[in-house]
Enzyme design. Structure first.
Site, PDB file in Angstrom:
ATOM      1  N   ASP A  23      30.959  40.362  11.123  1.00 50.26           N
ATOM      2  CA  ASP A  23      29.840  39.499  11.171  1.00 50.26           C
ATOM      3  C   ASP A  23      30.298  38.210  10.476  1.00 50.26           C
ATOM      4  O   ASP A  23      29.461  37.549   9.629  1.00 50.26           O
ATOM      5  CB  ASP A  23      28.722  40.040  10.502  1.00 50.26           C
ATOM      6  CG  ASP A  23      28.275  41.313  11.085  1.00 50.26           C
ATOM      7  OD1 ASP A  23      28.295  41.252  12.257  1.00 50.26           O
ATOM      8  OD2 ASP A  23      27.919  42.431  10.289  1.00 50.26           O
ATOM      9  N   LYS A  26      32.691  34.964  14.075  1.00 42.81           N
ATOM     10  CA  LYS A  26      33.733  34.806  15.195  1.00 42.81           C
ATOM     11  C   LYS A  26      33.284  34.240  16.509  1.00 42.81           C
ATOM     12  O   LYS A  26      34.083  33.487  16.966  1.00 42.81           O
ATOM     13  CB  LYS A  26      34.367  36.018  15.248  1.00 42.81           C
ATOM     14  CG  LYS A  26      35.092  36.688  13.880  1.00 42.81           C
ATOM     15  CD  LYS A  26      35.659  38.073  14.417  1.00 42.81           C
ATOM     16  CE  LYS A  26      34.862  39.143  14.547  1.00 42.81           C
ATOM     17  NZ  LYS A  26      34.094  39.383  13.377  1.00 42.81           N
ATOM     18  N   GLY A  50      28.788  42.349  18.052  1.00 41.94           N
ATOM     19  CA  GLY A  50      27.613  41.434  18.500  1.00 41.94           C
ATOM     20  C   GLY A  50      28.111  40.109  18.114  1.00 41.94           C
ATOM     21  O   GLY A  50      28.244  39.728  17.038  1.00 41.94           O
ATOM     22  N   HIS A  51      28.869  39.402  19.051  1.00 43.25           N
ATOM     23  CA  HIS A  51      29.154  38.001  18.863  1.00 43.25           C
ATOM     24  C   HIS A  51      27.992  36.796  19.348  1.00 43.25           C
ATOM     25  O   HIS A  51      27.675  36.996  20.663  1.00 43.25           O
ATOM     26  CB  HIS A  51      30.530  37.966  19.494  1.00 43.25           C
ATOM     27  CG  HIS A  51      31.426  38.622  18.871  1.00 43.25           C
ATOM     28  ND1 HIS A  51      32.964  38.811  19.425  1.00 43.25           N
ATOM     29  CD2 HIS A  51      31.655  39.392  17.783  1.00 43.25           C
ATOM     30  CE1 HIS A  51      33.677  39.661  18.556  1.00 43.25           C
ATOM     31  NE2 HIS A  51      32.823  39.933  17.444  1.00 43.25           N
ATOM     32  N   GLN A 235      34.819  43.277  14.725  1.00 45.71           N
ATOM     33  CA  GLN A 235      34.555  43.793  13.463  1.00 45.71           C
ATOM     34  C   GLN A 235      35.340  42.725  12.652  1.00 45.71           C
ATOM     35  O   GLN A 235      35.654  41.759  12.742  1.00 45.71           O
ATOM     36  CB  GLN A 235      35.084  45.238  13.482  1.00 45.71           C
ATOM     37  CG  GLN A 235      33.839  45.946  14.064  1.00 45.71           C
ATOM     38  CD  GLN A 235      34.222  46.240  15.353  1.00 45.71           C
ATOM     39  OE1 GLN A 235      35.146  46.219  16.068  1.00 45.71           O
ATOM     40  NE2 GLN A 235      32.860  46.217  16.454  1.00 45.71           N
TER      41      GLN A 235
HETATM   42  P1  IMP Z   1      30.892  52.260  14.331  1.00 49.47           P
HETATM   43  O1  IMP Z   1      31.757  51.065  14.785  1.00 49.47           O
HETATM   44  O2  IMP Z   1      29.593  52.154  14.908  1.00 49.47           O
HETATM   45  O3  IMP Z   1      31.424  53.703  14.235  1.00 49.47           O
HETATM   46  O4  IMP Z   1      30.516  51.873  12.805  1.00 49.47           O
HETATM   47  C1  IMP Z   1      31.316  52.137  11.634  1.00 49.47           C
HETATM   48  C2  IMP Z   1      31.097  51.031  10.322  1.00 49.47           C
HETATM   49  O5  IMP Z   1      31.454  49.719  10.996  1.00 49.47           O
HETATM   50  C3  IMP Z   1      29.560  50.942  10.318  1.00 49.47           C
HETATM   51  O6  IMP Z   1      29.633  50.516   8.816  1.00 49.47           O
HETATM   52  C4  IMP Z   1      29.078  49.609  10.934  1.00 49.47           C
HETATM   53  O7  IMP Z   1      27.936  48.894  10.389  1.00 49.47           O
HETATM   54  C5  IMP Z   1      30.286  48.890  11.100  1.00 49.47           C
HETATM   55  N1  IMP Z   1      30.509  48.079  12.259  1.00 49.47           N
HETATM   56  C6  IMP Z   1      30.880  48.174  13.606  1.00 49.47           C
HETATM   57  N2  IMP Z   1      30.817  47.051  14.362  1.00 49.47           N
HETATM   58  C7  IMP Z   1      30.349  46.271  13.476  1.00 49.47           C
HETATM   59  C8  IMP Z   1      30.458  44.681  13.628  1.00 49.47           C
HETATM   60  O8  IMP Z   1      30.456  44.128  15.052  1.00 49.47           O
HETATM   61  N3  IMP Z   1      29.856  44.016  12.678  1.00 49.47           N
HETATM   62  C9  IMP Z   1      29.757  44.515  11.371  1.00 49.47           C
HETATM   63  N4  IMP Z   1      30.010  45.761  11.067  1.00 49.47           N
HETATM   64  C10 IMP Z   1      30.240  46.822  12.280  1.00 49.47           C
END
Ligand code: IMP
Length: 433
Positions: A23, A26, A50-51, A235
């Site tokens: 977040d 990017k 989510g971009h 991420q």
């Molecule tokens: P997962 O990727 O859904 O397994 O989540 C694992 C961790 O990564 C959690 O803390 C999510 O909130 C975080 N996370 C996954 N994708 C994103 C992203 O695009 N932005 C911010 N945090 C993310």
């Protein structure tokens, strides 16, 4: 010594990575750089990302489709390191077309035949596991990311190329369902129906057929031909499954290392740009040394509109953490930093920056801790804040003195050159140095 400043310009291969927990903004940076790119490539994660792009028609959130999709000349590639929910992808393509964007699978959108498939069962398994963990939950997005990567490692996963090969798909589904159903029925989850899955996946596969290809081969050929390839991290480095704040991480290699394994590109010279906000945020559980659990954190959340673009969850907010950013910079090879949301810090006076971590035994941490990050005491440096509106400023030397000092302090502390500063959500609200 700081590396020299560059004007933001693409080298043949440029990789953009989030420096903290995702977040960082990017989407806007990639959208900006993509104007000069031939290929924009996602190399990890899935539709947990989510971009957010701000288009003339309004806000647009991309989850799987790379952010180059708004530029008509760019070929967008979903690399082999991404886990793809094919049904989500078909819907996302439709949603983008409804917004007036051209998405033409096979021409401006390619999907690696080696990318693994996320099934509805992975989503159910992800949500079940989170519930079962109770207080120790990770706070996942619930989109099935972890179970899909786990199946890839367990060698029972399906790949996007399987969707085009009915015999292989059937055999793969029978194998997967046999293994999973033993566990699913034991823990009270609904058993998978291989026939139903077969129908759903072949339908989605037909819609995506023109896009599914040997994307790694395409990218290597493009690289050799001198095409400009922009790698879009999802991420952030501190969510990397190996180098991040384990176990509170995602399941992919979100740092630069994942850019090679997740695309099939060889590790030739690559320019890496790290993206960090002018403050820090995190969604989900896990340690966050600079977190502000007071009214300043609440003000930051409102000022920066810090709510997840995938799940809508309020983001945890804190001060800029130079220790964490320096670690991620070293890890990812980023010598340049783009600082986003500087405008959001208007009126926060004084500003604080974490410059060290004091460990439980009273000594200072010399590296980024792999354990007990929750018990470090952050050491802060206090700096004067600014009160001016930065959104119309386009030159570094026109920034208020306190904002310039703040950026220069971040450079000193992180040992990265701040080459680009974002001062608002619009594409042109950028200061290049
Ligand atoms: P997962 O990727 O859904 O397994 O989540 C694992 C961790 O990564 C959690 O803390 C999510 O909130 C975080 N996370 C996954 N994708 C994103 C992203 O695009 N932005 C911010 N945090 C993310």
């Amino acid at each position: 010594m700081l590396p020299p400043f560059f004007v933001a310009k693409l080298m043949p291969t440029t990789c953009v990575v989030g420096i903290l927990w995702g977040d960082e903004g990017k989407g806007k940076v990639i959208d900006f750089l993509a104007a000069d790119a031939d290929y924009v490539v996602r190399f990890g994660g899935g539709h947990n990302a989510g971009h957010t792009l701000i288009l003339s028609s309004g806000k647009c959130v991309l989850h799987l489709v790379p952010s180059g999709i708004v530029h008509r000349h760019v070929v967008n590639v979903i690399g082999n390191g991404v886990v793809v929910d094919p049904i989500h992808l078909v819907n996302e393509i439709q949603r983008l077309r409804d917004r007036g964007l051209t998405v033409d699978p096979g021409r401006n959108l390619l999907v690696s035949e080696r990318a693994h498939v996320i099934l509805e069962a992975h989503r159910i398994q992800d949500q079940w596991a989170e519930q079962a963990r109770g207080k120790g939950r990770i706070g996942t997005t619930g989109r099935g990311i972890g179970p899909a990567y786990a199946d890839r490692c367990s060698r029972i996963g399906l790949r996007m190329g399987d969707l085009l090969r009915k015999d292989l798909l059937k055999a793969g589904l029978l194998r997967l369902c046999a293994e999973k159903n033993a566990m699913f029925t034991a823990i009270g989850l609904k058993a998978l129906d291989a026939n139903l899955l077969f129908d759903l996946l072949t339908t989605a596969g037909e819609q995506l057929r023109p896009a599914i290809c040997d994307a790694g081969g395409v990218l290597r050929a493009a690289h050799q031909a001198g095409k400009r390839v922009l790698l879009e991290g999802a991420q952030g480095c501190l969510l990397d499954v190996e180098h991040g704040t384990y176990p509170y991480v995602t399941s992919s290699h979100a740092s630069t290392g994942g850019a090679f394994s997740g695309t099939g590109l060889p590790p030739h010279a690559m320019r890496v740009i790290g993206i960090a906000k002018a403050y820090a945020t995190r969604v989900g559980e896990g340690p966050f040394p600079s977190e502000l659990t007071n009214d300043i954190g609440d003000r930051l959340r409102i000022a920066g509109n810090e709510f997840g673009s995938t799940t809508g969850r309020p983001r945890r907010c804190g001060w800029f953490d130079a220790v964490a950013v320096r670690y991620s910079g070293e890890l990812s090879g980023a010598r340049e930093l783009t600082v986003t949301n500087l405008d959001v810090l208007r009126g926060f006076d004084p500003l604080q920056v974490v410059t060290g971590y004091r460990l439980a035994d009273g000594t200072m941490a010399t590296t980024f801790p792999a354990f007990d990050l929750e018990s470090v005491q952050p050491v802060f440096q206090t700096l004067p804040g600014f009160h001016e509106d930065l959104r119309e400023i386009r030159k570094f030397d026109q920034l208020p003195l306190a904002a310039r000092r703040y950026i220069e302090f971040l450079e000193q502390q992180t040992r990265m050159a701040v080459t680009t500063i974002s001062v608002g959500p619009e594409r042109d609200q950028v200061i290049l140095r």
